[in-house]
Structure formats: C-alpha cells, structure tokens
Design a protein around this motif. Sequence first.
Motif, PDB file in Angstrom:
ATOM      1  N   ARG A  56      26.807  74.777  14.300  1.00  0.00           N
ATOM      2  CA  ARG A  56      26.724  74.800  12.585  1.00  0.00           C
ATOM      3  C   ARG A  56      26.856  76.517  12.867  1.00  0.00           C
ATOM      4  NH1 ARG A  56      22.917  77.339  12.904  1.00  0.00           N
ATOM      5  NH2 ARG A  56      22.898  77.687  10.978  1.00  0.00           N
ATOM      6  N   ASN A 260      27.899  81.920   1.424  1.00  0.00           N
ATOM      7  CA  ASN A 260      26.930  81.852   2.146  1.00  0.00           C
ATOM      8  C   ASN A 260      25.865  80.789   2.158  1.00  0.00           C
ATOM      9  OD1 ASN A 260      25.976  82.046   4.767  1.00  0.00           O
ATOM     10  ND2 ASN A 260      24.039  83.378   3.765  1.00  0.00           N
ATOM     11  N   LYS A 261      25.400  79.737   2.707  1.00  0.00           N
ATOM     12  CA  LYS A 261      24.280  79.281   2.598  1.00  0.00           C
ATOM     13  C   LYS A 261      24.319  79.571   0.376  1.00  0.00           C
ATOM     14  CE  LYS A 261      23.554  76.588   4.129  1.00  0.00           C
ATOM     15  NZ  LYS A 261      24.532  74.921   4.590  1.00  0.00           N
TER      16      LYS A 261
HETATM   17  O1  MRU Z   1      25.406  74.692   7.190  1.00  0.00           O
HETATM   18  P1  MRU Z   1      25.438  75.597   7.799  1.00  0.00           P
HETATM   19  O2  MRU Z   1      24.293  75.608   9.525  1.00  0.00           O
HETATM   20  O3  MRU Z   1      26.523  75.733   8.829  1.00  0.00           O
HETATM   21  O4  MRU Z   1      25.522  77.269   7.426  1.00  0.00           O
HETATM   22  C1  MRU Z   1      25.180  78.598   8.127  1.00  0.00           C
HETATM   23  C2  MRU Z   1      25.272  79.405   7.347  1.00  0.00           C
HETATM   24  O5  MRU Z   1      25.279  79.730   5.591  1.00  0.00           O
HETATM   25  C3  MRU Z   1      25.277  80.907   7.631  1.00  0.00           C
HETATM   26  O6  MRU Z   1      24.491  81.976   6.776  1.00  0.00           O
HETATM   27  C4  MRU Z   1      26.302  81.605   8.048  1.00  0.00           C
HETATM   28  O7  MRU Z   1      27.381  80.598   8.874  1.00  0.00           O
HETATM   29  C5  MRU Z   1      26.399  82.411   8.835  1.00  0.00           C
HETATM   30  S1  MRU Z   1      26.589  83.471  10.275  1.00  0.00           S
HETATM   31  C6  MRU Z   1      27.180  83.315  11.431  1.00  0.00           C
END
Ligand code: MRU
Length: 371
Positions: A56, A260-261
């Motif tokens: 991920r 972002n997340k």
């Molecule tokens: O759902 P995920 O764990 O894939 O989300 C990851 C994130 O939101 C990171 O902050 C994002 O991908 C940037 S890191 C390359």
Amino acid sequence: MRITMKDGTKKEIMTVWREADVVKMIDQRPLPFELKFVDLNTTEEIWHSIKDMYTRGAGAIGVTAGFGMAQVALQNADLPPDQLIAKLEEAKKYLDTARPTAVNLMHATKRTLEKGKDAQQRGDDSDGIVKAVVEEADEIFEEDQRAATKMAEYGGKLIQDGWSVLTHCNAGALAFSGLWGTATGPVRWAHQQGKNVFVFCDETRPRCQGARLTAWEMAQEGIDYAIIVDNANSHFIQRGKVDIVFVGSDRIAANGDVCNKIGTLGVALACKHYNVPFYVVAPRMTIDYEMENGMAIEIEERDQEEVTCMWGLDYEKEEKVKMRIAEINANAKNIAFDVTPAELVSGIITEFGILEPSKEGLAKIKDLPPV
Ligand code: MRU
C-alpha cells in the motif's frame, strides 16, 4: 527500509522488488508483529496484493503495478506482437481497478503499456516489446528511489535540531520501494545529519497505518516517536508541540489540491489556524495533471468491517485477533482519503525541489527529465 535484526545489526530491505517474472514484497498486513514476504506469480495475485493491501502507499502501489505489467509481458513473450499488446491492454484495465485513488497505479500501467506500443510501432518483435515494458517497469522502480532520496534532502533541510514533526498514515519506506519513503524521508535525513527529531505518528484509523507501520519504521531506525490517536493531533498542534507537518499524497490535482489518507484535511486545517507549516512530500508521479482540481478525484470507499472491527495481537496467546467494536449490524462509512485544498499547503516537496501548491507551481516540473 532499514530494519534492526535480533542481533542488533541493521539490514536494508526493499518493500517490493522483481526477480524475473516473480514479484516479491513485504506482506504489510501482519506488521508490526510479523515480517513476512510473499511471491506473486500471476496478474490476479498482483491485483489482490494491491486491493487487499499486502502492499500500500501510492509509490509502492505504482511500482507493483509496473512490475505486474512486466510480468504479463514476460509470461506472454511467445505471442505475436499484436496479441502481446492486447494482453498488456487487458492487464492495464484490470490492474487499474485494484484501487481507484492513488494515481501512481494508473501512471505505471500507462507508462509501461505505452513503451510496449512504441516498440511495436517501431516494428520490434515480441522480444523487443517485452524488453521495452520490463525496462520501463524497472525505471519506475529506480525513479521512485532516486526521487525519494532527493525529497528527503529537500524536506530534511527544513527541520531544525530539536524539532517535533507530525505525520499522518504511513508515507514511509513501506509506502515506497526504497529506504526513505516520502513524508518520513525528511525525518530520516535530519536524523542521519545528527539532529534530534521527535515524531508524532497519527494512529490513522481504521487500518492504523501510523500505529502499525510508521511507528515500527521509526523504532527500527532509532528515531524517537509517539503514537497519538487521530483525535489528539489538533491538541498537540494547538499547544505548540508540533513544529512542522509532513504528509504524503495519493494524488495531487493540477491546481495543487492534495488527496491523502482520511484525516489529513483536519491536520491541515489545524495547522493553518495555529500557523504550523504543513508540507506535502510526493514525487511528480503522484501529480495528476489531467485532474483540474481535487474535488474530482475518486475517493475509495472500503469495507465497513475495517471500521466496526479492530485487529491486533493477543500477547498472551501470541495470536492475531479480530474484535468487533460496534454492534453486529452497525452501519459504518469507510472513506479512505480526503482532499486538502491547495491554500492550506505550505509547499509540495518533490524530487525537483519545493513547489508552490498552484497550477503554475506544478507546471514548472511537468516536462523536466527524470532526476
Ligand atoms: O490506504 P493506503 O495505506 O494505501 O494510504 C496511504 C497514504 O495515504 C499515504 O499517505 C500515501 O500513499 C502517500 S505515501 C506514498
């Protein structure tokens, strides 16, 4: 990333890599309790590794998808060129459905497919097409690492000795293929320069990438940190305990809006209110120049069970347990990402330098050759 072995020695390991047509990766699901590796032999396995989050983070997802395309090319090398290209087109369509938000996925499948098509148009035979696709997949892998090294230095120079950094989710080495990651790169760089740095790791419900992965990465490298629940970040920002924030991104729109997340928007709003610098660390591969603004980005919605249940380790029995934290038929909404408007972002740290979060700022690096 660098991990500490039982005998105290440090070892460098990759999050994802390729050996011929086998894609190898850390299975991030049992971390931090177990460090496990998996081999992926088919496109279906690659798809599941992204969808079910063995791997991920935008960078690692992109590299995996590129390797998935290389695998398809290598496994179909005996087909005539037009059939080989058809297989690659089919694989791109399929892999692109694994997760919708991180644009690195679609960029990687597009780049590898286009290289294959260019080779076909040049009149190359199937071996030539395979070579072009594989080389591009490997280039994405290497570019990812070169970019992360540059971003770590640009961001690291912003950190002063004794500062506390806050980060959300895991934009660490596990979210990329190499040693630095994006948001944790500046922290690692400053730490290596001998600066004292402290990291607040937002827990990042529901999948707890901050508590499980970022905290583990910091511990492996001997960087001082504390896990905080997501509800606590604005408190620490308000009380002046956070000097700077670094987050990663899954997709940056052409105007500088940052996806972002889930929970990132709240951090950015608190930073704006209390005047704390809020930086986004992401390579050019994460910029979607075709997406005018962040509101048009598709936001992934995941299984409700990720919200209504939690999992962890029963220390006494030493086994993984999953527990319900809500009534059996409880409804939940599991939105995986949010969009932070460009005006809340202090700067976007890329491999080309720190950019103003605007259409003009991002346009400056659009056509530069890779670092
Ligand atoms: O759902 P995920 O764990 O894939 O989300 C990851 C994130 O939101 C990171 O902050 C994002 O991908 C940037 S890191 C390359």
